[in-house]
Each structure stands twice: as structure tokens, then as C-alpha cells.
Write a protein that holds these residues in place. Structure first.
Motif, PDB file in Angstrom:
ATOM      1  N   ASP A 122       6.633  -4.465   2.368  1.00  9.93           N
ATOM      2  CA  ASP A 122       5.658  -5.238   1.476  1.00  9.93           C
ATOM      3  C   ASP A 122       5.941  -6.570   1.229  1.00  9.93           C
ATOM      4  O   ASP A 122       5.133  -7.612   1.621  1.00  9.93           O
ATOM      5  CB  ASP A 122       5.195  -4.642   0.010  1.00  9.93           C
ATOM      6  CG  ASP A 122       4.534  -3.248   0.219  1.00  9.93           C
ATOM      7  OD1 ASP A 122       3.905  -2.855   1.495  1.00  9.93           O
ATOM      8  OD2 ASP A 122       4.504  -2.474  -0.807  1.00  9.93           O
ATOM      9  N   GLY A 123       7.461  -6.800   0.793  1.00 14.80           N
ATOM     10  CA  GLY A 123       7.756  -8.157   0.581  1.00 14.80           C
ATOM     11  C   GLY A 123       7.973  -9.004   1.872  1.00 14.80           C
ATOM     12  O   GLY A 123       7.613 -10.056   1.949  1.00 14.80           O
ATOM     13  N   TYR A 124       8.525  -8.189   2.871  1.00 11.92           N
ATOM     14  CA  TYR A 124       8.737  -8.915   4.266  1.00 11.92           C
ATOM     15  C   TYR A 124       7.021  -9.437   4.641  1.00 11.92           C
ATOM     16  O   TYR A 124       6.917 -10.537   5.155  1.00 11.92           O
ATOM     17  CB  TYR A 124       9.096  -8.088   5.109  1.00 11.92           C
ATOM     18  CG  TYR A 124       9.334  -8.695   6.449  1.00 11.92           C
ATOM     19  CD1 TYR A 124      10.407  -9.650   6.729  1.00 11.92           C
ATOM     20  CD2 TYR A 124       8.381  -8.646   7.600  1.00 11.92           C
ATOM     21  CE1 TYR A 124      10.652 -10.296   8.139  1.00 11.92           C
ATOM     22  CE2 TYR A 124       8.511  -9.263   8.764  1.00 11.92           C
ATOM     23  CZ  TYR A 124       9.540  -9.963   9.118  1.00 11.92           C
ATOM     24  OH  TYR A 124       9.857 -10.774  10.377  1.00 11.92           O
ATOM     25  N   CYS A 125       6.119  -8.672   4.697  1.00 10.87           N
ATOM     26  CA  CYS A 125       4.615  -8.968   5.059  1.00 10.87           C
ATOM     27  C   CYS A 125       4.267 -10.194   4.410  1.00 10.87           C
ATOM     28  O   CYS A 125       3.523 -11.070   4.821  1.00 10.87           O
ATOM     29  CB  CYS A 125       3.729  -7.645   5.032  1.00 10.87           C
ATOM     30  SG  CYS A 125       3.900  -6.550   6.081  1.00 10.87           S
ATOM     31  N   GLU A 126       4.494  -9.997   3.046  1.00 16.65           N
ATOM     32  CA  GLU A 126       4.021 -11.160   2.011  1.00 16.65           C
ATOM     33  C   GLU A 126       4.782 -12.516   2.410  1.00 16.65           C
ATOM     34  O   GLU A 126       4.382 -13.654   2.541  1.00 16.65           O
ATOM     35  CB  GLU A 126       4.238 -10.943   0.677  1.00 16.65           C
ATOM     36  CG  GLU A 126       4.034 -11.749  -0.304  1.00 16.65           C
ATOM     37  CD  GLU A 126       4.311 -11.509  -1.879  1.00 16.65           C
ATOM     38  OE1 GLU A 126       3.902 -12.314  -2.829  1.00 16.65           O
ATOM     39  OE2 GLU A 126       4.795 -10.492  -2.081  1.00 16.65           O
ATOM     40  N   ALA A 127       6.092 -12.151   2.790  1.00 16.38           N
ATOM     41  CA  ALA A 127       6.801 -13.804   3.184  1.00 16.38           C
ATOM     42  C   ALA A 127       6.403 -14.157   4.474  1.00 16.38           C
ATOM     43  O   ALA A 127       6.393 -15.437   4.677  1.00 16.38           O
ATOM     44  CB  ALA A 127       8.342 -13.331   3.418  1.00 16.38           C
ATOM     45  N   GLN A 128       5.627 -13.434   5.371  1.00 16.15           N
ATOM     46  CA  GLN A 128       5.177 -13.794   6.624  1.00 16.15           C
ATOM     47  C   GLN A 128       3.745 -14.236   6.513  1.00 16.15           C
ATOM     48  O   GLN A 128       3.098 -14.761   7.447  1.00 16.15           O
ATOM     49  CB  GLN A 128       5.163 -12.922   7.854  1.00 16.15           C
ATOM     50  CG  GLN A 128       6.466 -12.220   8.049  1.00 16.15           C
ATOM     51  CD  GLN A 128       7.828 -13.148   7.953  1.00 16.15           C
ATOM     52  OE1 GLN A 128       7.495 -13.908   8.974  1.00 16.15           O
ATOM     53  NE2 GLN A 128       8.855 -13.070   7.313  1.00 16.15           N
ATOM     54  N   GLY A 129       3.186 -14.229   5.331  1.00 14.65           N
ATOM     55  CA  GLY A 129       1.715 -14.236   5.102  1.00 14.65           C
ATOM     56  C   GLY A 129       0.670 -13.531   5.848  1.00 14.65           C
ATOM     57  O   GLY A 129      -0.237 -13.662   6.047  1.00 14.65           O
ATOM     58  N   TRP A 130       1.253 -12.262   5.763  1.00 11.78           N
ATOM     59  CA  TRP A 130       0.268 -11.166   6.509  1.00 11.78           C
ATOM     60  C   TRP A 130       0.137 -10.404   5.389  1.00 11.78           C
ATOM     61  O   TRP A 130       0.682  -9.964   4.357  1.00 11.78           O
ATOM     62  CB  TRP A 130       1.351 -10.346   7.453  1.00 11.78           C
ATOM     63  CG  TRP A 130       1.770 -11.111   8.574  1.00 11.78           C
ATOM     64  CD1 TRP A 130       1.551 -12.069   9.020  1.00 11.78           C
ATOM     65  CD2 TRP A 130       3.101 -10.646   9.416  1.00 11.78           C
ATOM     66  NE1 TRP A 130       2.421 -12.365  10.114  1.00 11.78           N
ATOM     67  CE2 TRP A 130       3.324 -11.655  10.306  1.00 11.78           C
ATOM     68  CE3 TRP A 130       3.758  -9.329   9.206  1.00 11.78           C
ATOM     69  CZ2 TRP A 130       4.203 -11.504  11.111  1.00 11.78           C
ATOM     70  CZ3 TRP A 130       4.836  -9.408  10.227  1.00 11.78           C
ATOM     71  CH2 TRP A 130       5.159 -10.327  11.210  1.00 11.78           C
ATOM     72  N   ARG A 131      -1.492 -10.022   5.210  1.00 11.35           N
ATOM     73  CA  ARG A 131      -1.996  -8.979   4.586  1.00 11.35           C
ATOM     74  C   ARG A 131      -2.486  -7.601   5.069  1.00 11.35           C
ATOM     75  O   ARG A 131      -3.467  -7.655   5.610  1.00 11.35           O
ATOM     76  CB  ARG A 131      -3.255  -9.832   3.730  1.00 11.35           C
ATOM     77  CG  ARG A 131      -3.771  -8.950   2.663  1.00 11.35           C
ATOM     78  CD  ARG A 131      -4.739  -9.798   1.797  1.00 11.35           C
ATOM     79  NE  ARG A 131      -6.052 -10.128   2.492  1.00 11.35           N
ATOM     80  CZ  ARG A 131      -7.010  -9.481   2.531  1.00 11.35           C
ATOM     81  NH1 ARG A 131      -6.892  -8.419   1.999  1.00 11.35           N
ATOM     82  NH2 ARG A 131      -8.057  -9.938   3.307  1.00 11.35           N
ATOM     83  N   PRO A 132      -1.586  -6.715   4.722  1.00 13.73           N
ATOM     84  CA  PRO A 132      -2.104  -5.444   5.410  1.00 13.73           C
ATOM     85  C   PRO A 132      -3.265  -4.983   4.667  1.00 13.73           C
ATOM     86  O   PRO A 132      -3.231  -4.955   3.232  1.00 13.73           O
ATOM     87  CB  PRO A 132      -0.720  -4.452   4.894  1.00 13.73           C
ATOM     88  CG  PRO A 132       0.311  -5.313   4.838  1.00 13.73           C
ATOM     89  CD  PRO A 132      -0.345  -6.515   4.069  1.00 13.73           C
TER      90      PRO A 132
END
Length: 389
Positions: free
Chosen positions: A216-226
Motif C-alpha cells: 500500500d505504501g509503495y503504491c501511494e508513493a508512486q501515485g497509484w490508487r488501487p
């Protein structure tokens, strides 16, 4: 007609069955799998130069995704590599093998005991055979000194396109937290990707909740919203530091073993598909497909690989034993500054003597004293004589 029973419907046995069906149709093959499907829940990947052109032709129907390049990211170094990258999903694996093997597959059939000439299933059914091959996954052994690669992956659909056109096979800019950690990303479509948190660690345990938070933290850092989790997979792979392959095969007994069960995997990366393809080629070329002949051929190949891969195990010892766990990423960052041809040969487990020299020369990314101790390490207790054949 030779009767062959393959215990376990994973990658290695599935490829053996497929290869024999195409190259040796006179062999009567039965795959016995304890679960409801072949292949379980996995994604198997490999690099373009891991396989020969003929081997690429063989696995092409199984490949579910392919990309023209790949990328690595480290705190002080980012790089795009030109070599192609390929993945096989367990879903595609299952579809192709069931279409080709049909009633040669027995599902929901748990093997209770194996013998060179047959298997006993739960419930009492006996299946006689000229040969049995055990491919039921890795077994721990005092003959092998190992550490672990652990991972949790989630295949996600995002609210917006993620912007990736090729895989990130290592993103070590993530928090290290006690071992070499990286995020592995396979972009399957414009808005879906497998995002996997991977660690090289000593303990071999998976904290699913903690790894999920890291994803979750990685996706947030990339600007990706699952917006949806399509699938989840997790696993623990062995990474070898040393051992004795002859003792390993003595422990295995008279039934030959393949895949992780037979220690056929890349000692540093844990990738198993290239070795599984090569083992399928080896068995398809054997004139005698009885258990004793298969076991002799597999043990011979295993011992040959063990001698050839001594260098890889030394590198593993440097990675795990020479420095602080949170600093292990420095070893890999330095490696990815080397030539792409060398990197390809390393992944294919075919480094030249010059490659080995190049990997070890220059300023070491770990303390010198620690590196010397790691290279000289001989284990202890069950791990004594770790570099015996």
C-alpha cells in the motif's frame, strides 16, 4: 509402453509432461496433483537470454505476458535494461496443460507414499509405474545451508493508468527494514499490475499484514490508487549458501526429484523456470525412462551444477553474512552498474571467468573483513562442510 507418474502438478512436472507429450508420445504420463488445479497460484518469470531459441519456442504457448525491456531502481542508481522479460501465469499454465494433457491429469489426488515403481494415494488407490518423479515443492534438508527469499504479491487494478511500459524487477528505494528488500512490479495492462514486496532475509517468515501495508505504501508513493485486488500470491524460496549435493540426493532416496524438490533453481535469484525447461529437455532425451536411470541423470546434472555454481553461493554468503542487513542493497546496486551482457549471463547462470573477476573487483560494497569471513564461512552444526559435493 513406459509408464511414468509425476507426483505434483507444479511447474517442473508440468513442463516435463508437456515435453514428453510432444517429443515422446509413446510414454504414458500421468500427473497426480493434490490440489484442484495444476500450477497452484503463481507467476513464473524469466529473462530473454535464460533460454535458447528452441526453448523459447517450447514455452511460447504458456507465456501470458512479455515485455521488450526491464528496469531496476536503487537509492543511487536507476537503469533500464534492454533484455526482454517474460511471465507465465498459473492460470495460463493450467489452461494449456489441461488442453494438451486431458485425462493424463489426476486432480484432488493426494500422494501418501512414493516408490520408484508406483505411488499410493490417500484413500488406498495404488498406481503402478516404471518411474515416479517427485515434484512436490522444496523440502528442507540438513545437507543444504540456506536463507530465504520471501514475497507477497497483489495483482491490482488502479483508478488511473500506472504509466509503466516494462517491469521493474527490483525497486530497492523502498525501506529496507532488516534485510535486502525490493518491490517487483509487472505491468499487465495500462491500469493493472502485480506489485510484489520481496525480501532476502534470514528467517523465512511472511507477515502478510506487514507486507500488505508495504505494498500500500509503495503504491501511494508512486501515485497509484488501487481500486481492486484481482489476485494475491505469496511464497518462500530457498537461497543457497552452501551444502553437499551428494548428501542431499542420498537423503532423497530412490525416487528422483525435480524443481525445488530437487534443488533445481538459480542459487541467487531463486528463479526456477529456466532449470525446469532444461530438466524437461534432459529427460526427453533419455533412452531409458525408468526410475533408476532418471535418478542417475538428475543427480549427475545436479552435482555438475553444484560444482559450477560455487561462485553464486559465495556471493550469497557475502550478501547475507558480510554486512548489516539494512545495507545489503549496496551489493545489488553495484552489480547493476556492470555491463548488460554480464548481467544477462549471470541470470542465465552462465558467467564467464572474466565476469566473475569483474563482479569481485573494485571497491567492495560490504566491509572487507566481513567479506573475507563470508567467503571462508563453512557453517556450523547441521551446516558443517557446506561446500562438500
Amino acid at each position: 509402453m513406459t509408464k511414468l507418474v509425476l507426483a505434483g502438478g507444479g511447474l517442473a512436472n508440468g513442463l516435463i509432461a508437456l515435453k514428453l507429450l510432444r517429443a515422446r508420445p509413446e510414454v504414458d504420463v500421468t500427473v497426480v496433483e493434490a490440489g484442484p488445479a495444476l500450477g497452484g497460484n503463481h507467476t513464473w518469470s524469466f529473462h530473454e537470454h535464460d533460454l535458447t531459441p528452441a526453448q523459447h519456442d517450447f514455452v511460447r504457448p504458456l507465456v501470458s505476458s512479455r515485455w521488450a525491456g526491464q528496469e531496476v531502481r536503487f537509492p543511487n542508481h536507476r537503469r533500464k535494461l534492454q533484455a526482454g522479460y517474460f511471465s507465465i501465469s498459473s492460470e495460463r499454465f493450467w489452461e494449456v496443460l489441461m488442453r494438451e494433457l486431458g485425462d493424463r491429469v489426476r486432480l484432488n489426488a493426494k500422494v501418501e507414499t512414493l516408490r520408484p515403481n508406483g505411488v499410493s494415494l490417500a484413500g488406498g488407490e495404488e498406481i503402478a509405474a516404471d518411474a515416479v518423479i517427485d515434484g512436490r515443492g522444496f523440502r528442507s534438508s540438513p545437507a543444504l545451508a540456506i536463507r530465504f527469499q520471501t514475497f507477497l504479491g497483489r495483482e491490482l487494478r488502479f483508478a488511473q493508468p500506472h504509466g509503466l511500459v516494462s517491469p521493474i524487477i527490483m525497486d530497492a528505494t523502498t525501506p529496507q527494514e532488516g534485510g535486502y528488500r525490493f518491490t517487483y512490479v509487472l505491468p499487465f495492462s495500462a491500469d493493472t499490475a502485480l506489485v510484489e514486496d520481496t525480501a532476502y532475509e534470514d528467517g523465512g517468515r511472511i507477515d502478510r499484514a506487514a507486507l500488505s501495508r508495504r505494498i500500500d505504501g509503495y503504491c501511494e508513493a508512486q501515485g497509484w490508487r488501487p481500486v481492486e485486488t484481482l489476485r494475491e500470491e505469496m511464497g518462500i524460496l530457498p537461497i543457497t549458501l552452501g551444502g553437499g549435493m551428494r548428501r542431499f540426493w542420498t537423503e532423497q532416496g530412490a525416487v528422483p526429484a525435480v524443481g525445488l524438490r530437487g534443488a533445481f533453481f538459480h542459487p541467487v535469484t531463486g528463479y526456477s523456470l529456466p532449470d525446469a525447461v532444461r530438466v524437461a529437455d534432459l529427460l526427453a532425451a533419455l533412452p531409458d525412462l525408468r526410475s533408476a536411470a532418471i535418478r542417475a541423470a538428475l543427480q549427475g546434472r545436479s552435482e555438475m551444477l553444484w560444482r559450477e555454481q560455487k561462485f553464486f553461493r559465495a556471493l550469497n554468503r557475502m550478501l547475507f553474512l558480510a554486512g548489516k542487513p539494512d545495507e545489503r542493497w549496496r551489493v545489488m546496486e553495484r552489480f547493476y552498474r556492470l555491463s548488460e551482457d554480464l548481467i544477462s549471463r549471470f541470470y542465465a547462470a552462465r558467467p564467464t571467468p572474466l565476469d566473475k573477476l569483474r563482479i569481485l573487483t573494485g571497491k567492495p560494497p560490504v566491509p572487507v573483513v566481513g567479506a573475507v569471513k563470508a567467503l571462508a564461512w563453512r557453517g556450523g552444526g547441521a551446516e558443517r562442510n557446506v561446500e562438500a559435493l
